[in-house]
Design a protein around this motif. Structure first.
Motif, PDB file in Angstrom:
ATOM      1  N   TYR A 114      -3.914  -7.717  -0.299  1.00 11.96           N
ATOM      2  CA  TYR A 114      -3.771  -6.695  -1.040  1.00 11.96           C
ATOM      3  C   TYR A 114      -3.490  -7.005  -2.623  1.00 11.96           C
ATOM      4  O   TYR A 114      -3.189  -8.140  -2.589  1.00 11.96           O
ATOM      5  CB  TYR A 114      -2.371  -5.794  -0.636  1.00 11.96           C
ATOM      6  N   PRO A 118       2.516  -3.611  -5.756  1.00 16.80           N
ATOM      7  CA  PRO A 118       2.752  -3.106  -4.219  1.00 16.80           C
ATOM      8  C   PRO A 118       2.594  -4.126  -3.202  1.00 16.80           C
ATOM      9  O   PRO A 118       3.485  -4.421  -2.306  1.00 16.80           O
ATOM     10  CB  PRO A 118       1.766  -1.994  -4.132  1.00 16.80           C
ATOM     11  N   ASN A 441      -4.223  -0.170   1.911  1.00 16.81           N
ATOM     12  CA  ASN A 441      -3.771  -0.867   1.038  1.00 16.81           C
ATOM     13  C   ASN A 441      -2.223  -1.010   1.377  1.00 16.81           C
ATOM     14  O   ASN A 441      -1.674  -0.789   2.403  1.00 16.81           O
ATOM     15  CB  ASN A 441      -4.011  -0.112  -0.227  1.00 16.81           C
ATOM     16  N   TRP A 443       0.237   0.361   0.018  1.00 20.79           N
ATOM     17  CA  TRP A 443       1.004   1.613   0.396  1.00 20.79           C
ATOM     18  C   TRP A 443       0.909   2.275   1.507  1.00 20.79           C
ATOM     19  O   TRP A 443       1.773   2.891   2.309  1.00 20.79           O
ATOM     20  CB  TRP A 443       0.357   2.627  -0.712  1.00 20.79           C
ATOM     21  N   SER A 444      -0.183   1.860   2.477  1.00 14.26           N
ATOM     22  CA  SER A 444      -0.438   2.190   3.820  1.00 14.26           C
ATOM     23  C   SER A 444       0.938   1.669   4.601  1.00 14.26           C
ATOM     24  O   SER A 444       1.341   2.043   5.549  1.00 14.26           O
ATOM     25  CB  SER A 444      -1.640   1.763   4.189  1.00 14.26           C
ATOM     26  N   ILE A 446       3.744   0.271   3.310  1.00 11.77           N
ATOM     27  CA  ILE A 446       4.800   0.554   2.845  1.00 11.77           C
ATOM     28  C   ILE A 446       5.453   1.804   3.559  1.00 11.77           C
ATOM     29  O   ILE A 446       6.444   2.182   4.015  1.00 11.77           O
ATOM     30  CB  ILE A 446       5.018   0.417   1.377  1.00 11.77           C
ATOM     31  N   SER A 447       4.573   2.670   3.260  1.00 12.46           N
ATOM     32  CA  SER A 447       4.736   4.421   4.027  1.00 12.46           C
ATOM     33  C   SER A 447       5.047   4.362   5.527  1.00 12.46           C
ATOM     34  O   SER A 447       5.750   4.869   5.866  1.00 12.46           O
ATOM     35  CB  SER A 447       3.691   5.214   3.604  1.00 12.46           C
ATOM     36  N   TRP A 492       0.866   7.492   7.096  1.00 16.19           N
ATOM     37  CA  TRP A 492       0.154   6.422   6.369  1.00 16.19           C
ATOM     38  C   TRP A 492      -1.280   6.564   5.863  1.00 16.19           C
ATOM     39  O   TRP A 492      -1.541   6.089   5.173  1.00 16.19           O
ATOM     40  CB  TRP A 492       0.425   4.986   7.048  1.00 16.19           C
ATOM     41  N   ALA A 495      -1.143   8.525   2.580  1.00 15.71           N
ATOM     42  CA  ALA A 495      -0.644   7.348   1.555  1.00 15.71           C
ATOM     43  C   ALA A 495      -1.928   6.686   1.335  1.00 15.71           C
ATOM     44  O   ALA A 495      -2.037   6.403   0.024  1.00 15.71           O
ATOM     45  CB  ALA A 495       0.512   6.569   2.080  1.00 15.71           C
ATOM     46  N   THR A 496      -2.573   6.245   2.113  1.00 12.70           N
ATOM     47  CA  THR A 496      -3.727   5.508   1.860  1.00 12.70           C
ATOM     48  C   THR A 496      -4.759   6.267   1.067  1.00 12.70           C
ATOM     49  O   THR A 496      -5.129   5.450   0.029  1.00 12.70           O
ATOM     50  CB  THR A 496      -4.503   5.166   3.386  1.00 12.70           C
ATOM     51  N   THR A 499      -3.599   7.151  -2.579  1.00 10.86           N
ATOM     52  CA  THR A 499      -3.245   6.075  -3.634  1.00 10.86           C
ATOM     53  C   THR A 499      -4.669   5.168  -4.002  1.00 10.86           C
ATOM     54  O   THR A 499      -5.509   5.477  -3.293  1.00 10.86           O
ATOM     55  CB  THR A 499      -2.301   4.923  -3.056  1.00 10.86           C
TER      56      THR A 499
END
Length: 602
Positions: A114, A118, A441, A443-444, A446-447, A492, A495-496, A499
């Motif tokens: 990544y 993030p 990514n 954020w995937s 993290i969420s 997720w 979120a993917t 973002t």
């Protein structure tokens, strides 16, 4: 229960041997952080394979198996036997990818895969989340088992057991580093196996048990020996077989069985000489872990039903055990009190070996996150190699201390096992797909990480749990993990797509280094081609379809060996021969598929 001079001699000889290994390798291990945490990436497959088996040969594992067998029979082990699918997918698809990444820890992977802040946040936060929080919980479960063994077998107070166990292990782990852990694991494996097999042989031949025939026909045991749950019990079929095999294996994160590989399994793959050694090590581990090693524990668990059929009988036999530590998992330690001098020393040494192997691995693994992914990245980027090794040693001591405190507050191993499973539910699909789908990514992850943890906490609040998963609730009790998986996956995925994707430069570099292949990267390959950047190794074919075929054949092989061994023990020789044939045929087919795979990428 008292140890004889012979028992003490066996135990002391074993401990001195392990400490000698740590001292001998300490000079080289302290040379730099790569040696301390990865042994210079020079380890052969067989040594790493034995290390993986020894690491998962923990003091809490026989307790967990005993608990499962006493409550749900031998079939109760499908709660963890299902993770074989995860393990073999790692062997035939992900092991070579991890070794190619050449990262120092699996957390470093985040900044390879990544881009931007993030990725940096995810690397740092997850290093603390897994390397410290989850890691000390796992170690606390192992130490809890040591507390119960010490209390049952020797009448030791919990604080004394923790003190003795922690002191020996932390000294060895701090001075020896990864090389000391792996070298000693080779010795620890054989000591632990000798102890577990010896205990099973003696317990099954106790007068009360009257041999294998007497055991499997005993009224307390006869309905517990089936390797599959009863088809007439719908709830057991769903909770022990359907959910683990259909959902749990790919969706839940668990130490040692991470979807796509990770944790200390990834650490060993990264320490391998090359890709083939990484694959060989993980395959050897999965065969030993699932097909052969559980049976001595299962036999002792079944014999415990003859002598201690319920919790009341355990309490009666061991009145000094406090109510907060009383559970079915105590039955394993209770059976060990029956052992004679000499064998008792071997078994105690094997339990110490199991404890030291698991804890030393977790300490070194957790410290590697603290050093490489926290201290070196966020505290002091220009730290010298000597300083990094010292930080690793200090981290080792602190992780041990925290886990010991938590262990004193826990009750049973199954409780911890299920909480860890649920906290990681729903994240596994990301770990499988992030290698093969460019759009995932930071954020995937993290969420998924936060939503899985928060949802798990919410549904375990008693009011919510009873209203949603109780007998009269919206979902049956086995619906908790699928519920967390579905909600987390939806979150997720949203979120993917909400973002921004990672930078092309990061994705190009990742693909060029790893060569993951597959249709999930077509868009990135097209962009690279448009910009005139060559990122494809044209000599390598996409090996994932063959890898999945090898995984399925491997599952048939290992489960066949598991069932063959069980039927041999039960005296069902016709069934055993059938499963032996299945194992051999699947093994032959696997060799053919493996040879095709080697031509693709090795």
């Amino acid at each position: 229960m008292k140890l004889s001079i012979l028992d003490y001699g066996i135990i002391v000889t074993f401990l001195l041997s392990v400490l000698l290994i740590g001292v001998v390798v300490s000079k080289r291990s302290g040379k730099n952080s790569s040696e301390y945490f990865l042994s210079g990436r020079s380890m052969p497959w067989w040594l790493l394979g034995f290390s993986m088996v020894a690491t998962t040969f923990s003091t809490d594992t026989p307790n967990l198996v005993t608990n499962l067998v006493r409550k749900n029979g031998v079939a109760g082990n499908w709660e963890w036997w299902a993770f074989l699918l995860t393990g073999l997918l790692t062997v035939f698809v992900y092991a070579k990818l991890w070794r190619r990444s050449n990262v120092n820890t699996d957390m470093e992977f985040y900044e390879l895969r990544y881009s931007g802040k993030p990725a940096r946040f995810l690397r740092g936060f997850r290093s603390i989340y897994l390397g410290v929080i989850f890691n000390v919980l796992a170690m606390a479960g192992v130490t809890l088992a040591a507390i119960k063994i010490g209390g049952i077998m020797f009448g030791l107070p919990p604080l004394h057991t923790v003190g003795y166990a922690a002191l020996i292990t932390v000294v060895f782990s701090a001075i020896g580093g990864f090389k000391g852990v792996v070298y000693s694991d080779f010795l620890l494996f054989f000591v632990a196996m000798a102890g577990s097999i010896g205990a099973a042989y003696y317990c099954v031949n106790l007068p009360e048990v009257n041999g294998l025939d007497g055991l499997i026909t005993h009224p307390n045991v006869v309905d517990k020996i089936s390797l599959l749950p009863s088809w007439s019990n719908k709830e057991m079929i769903i909770s022990l077989l359907v959910i683990p095999l259909a959902v749990q294996w790919w969706s839940s994160w668990y130490p040692g069985a991470e979807p796509g590989g990770g944790g200390y399994i990834a650490q060993r793959m990264l320490a391998a000489k090359d890709e083939s050694h990484a694959i060989g090590a993980t395959f050897f581990f999965n065969i030993m872990h699932y097909a052969l090693r559980p049976w001595p524990w299962i036999i002792v668990a079944l014999t415990s039903l003859v002598l201690y059929p319920d919790l009341a009988s355990i309490k009666e036999a061991f009145p000094d055990v406090t109510n907060d530590k009383l559970g079915h998992d105590l039955a394993y330690s209770a059976m060990l009190t029956k052992l004679p001098s000499g064998l008792l020393g071997v078994v105690v040494a094997s339990l110490v070996a199991a404890y030291m192997s698991t804890i030393s691995t977790h300490l070194n693994w957790g410290a590697s996150y603290v050093v490489n992914d926290v201290y070196k990245q966020f505290v002091k980027k220009d730290a010298s190699e000597k300083e990094l090794v010292n930080v690793g040693r200090i981290s080792t001591v602190l992780l041990m201390a925290i886990s010991a405190v938590i262990a004193l507050l826990l009750t049973d191993a199954v409780q911890l096992f299920k909480y860890i499973l649920m906290f990681g539910a729903g994240t596994g699909l990301i770990f499988l797909l992030r290698w093969f789908w460019w759009r995932i990514n930071a954020w995937s992850e993290i969420s998924a990480m936060f939503s899985s943890g928060i949802i798990s906490i919410i549904i375990n609040i008693e009011v919510v749990k009873n209203s949603m998963f109780g007998d009269a609730g919206i979902f049956p009790s086995w619906g908790q993990i699928p519920f967390v998986v579905v909600v987390t996956t939806i979150i997720w995925l949203l979120a993917t797509f909400l973002t921004k994707p990672d930078e092309d430069k990061t994705l190009f570099n990742f693909y060029k280094k790893i060569q993951p292949g597959g249709p999930g990267w077509d868009k990135i390959l097209q962009r690279a081609n448009e910009e005139g950047i060559d990122i494809v190794d044209k000599e390598e074919k996409w090996a994932v379809p063959l890898g999945i075929g090898a995984m399925l054949l491997g599952c048939v092989l290992v489960y066949g060996a598991l069932f063959a061994t069980g039927n041999l023990i039960y005296g069902k020789y016709t069934d055993a021969i059938i499963f032996i044939v299945v194992t051999l045929v699947s093994g032959g087919l696997l060799v053919k598929v493996w040879n095709k795979m080697k031509n693709n990428f090795l």
